[in-house]
Design an enzyme around this catalytic site. Sequence first.
Site, short mmCIF file in Angstrom:
data_model
loop_
_atom_site.label_atom_id
_atom_site.label_comp_id
_atom_site.label_asym_id
_atom_site.label_seq_id
_atom_site.Cartn_x
_atom_site.Cartn_y
_atom_site.Cartn_z
N CYS A 80 -45.40 89.31 28.98
CA CYS A 80 -45.93 87.94 28.93
C CYS A 80 -46.51 87.61 30.29
O CYS A 80 -45.76 87.50 31.27
CB CYS A 80 -44.85 86.93 28.54
SG CYS A 80 -45.53 85.25 28.29
N TYR A 137 -54.89 80.08 26.30
CA TYR A 137 -54.01 79.01 26.74
C TYR A 137 -54.70 77.65 26.74
O TYR A 137 -55.92 77.54 26.70
CB TYR A 137 -53.51 79.30 28.16
CG TYR A 137 -53.01 80.69 28.39
CD1 TYR A 137 -52.00 81.23 27.60
CD2 TYR A 137 -53.55 81.48 29.39
CE1 TYR A 137 -51.54 82.51 27.80
CE2 TYR A 137 -53.10 82.77 29.62
CZ TYR A 137 -52.09 83.29 28.82
OH TYR A 137 -51.65 84.56 29.03
N CYS A 198 -54.30 87.30 28.23
CA CYS A 198 -53.02 87.07 27.56
C CYS A 198 -52.64 88.29 26.73
O CYS A 198 -53.47 88.78 25.96
CB CYS A 198 -53.13 85.84 26.66
SG CYS A 198 -51.74 85.60 25.54
#
Length: 249
Positions: A80, A137, A198
């Site tokens: 992550c 995001y 990501c």
Amino acid sequence: MTSHFRIGQIVPSSNTTMETEIPAMLRAREGIRPERFTFHSSRMRMHKVTKEELIEMNKQGLRCAAELADARVDVMSTACLVAIMSMGHGYHRQTERELTEVARANDCLAPVMTSAGALIEGLKILGARRISLMAPYMRPLTDLVVSYIENEGIEVIDSICFEIPDNLEVGLRDPLKLVDDVRRLNTDGADVVVASACVQMPSLPAIQRIEDMLGIRTVSTAVCTARGMLDRLKLEPVVPQAGALLSGT
């Protein structure tokens, strides 16, 4: 004699992509190289990609490192990026130290890395000075990622964020949409394009396509993580159709 390696990942509970793309890359590598891999994960609870949930999730990382140590993995990585980068500049180094201490305390000698650190490392391997990136995001978290990367000495020319707060929804996004999305990204003067900053936003099928279309080296955080794993295992960093960083050149 064929060498076998155990790949360990510390994965958010709602992440479905890193256990897809990392194995896909290393399975593709198995088609052209003799080494073989198995894949092992431990999970941290997280549903929404918010600063609050990321802080709570990070607290579970040490438990996960101990569980993967029990499996005697050969390399261990967090999966992550934003959970690390949202905690402040350079935080991947602190996380790697803390997870390494837990691994060693549990008799595991595997090198420990983070996907956040792997992105920085991969960009530096390519000699990137100016990049453009895409991320799923919300804008405030994307801005933290941009600031983190720039603090490492790499200018971010432009960033597109898709503002998807639900992590499961991020994982359902069609990776080939990125081929169209990148046309809206300012890449003038960019050394490298980060197709997905990501690890949950799927991108692997788009990496080589974007690179070929733009004529600009293209990576994702997952690609950089695979490169970091291969480097730490002292294996040739080559994966077919995964962009310049895994081209072996």
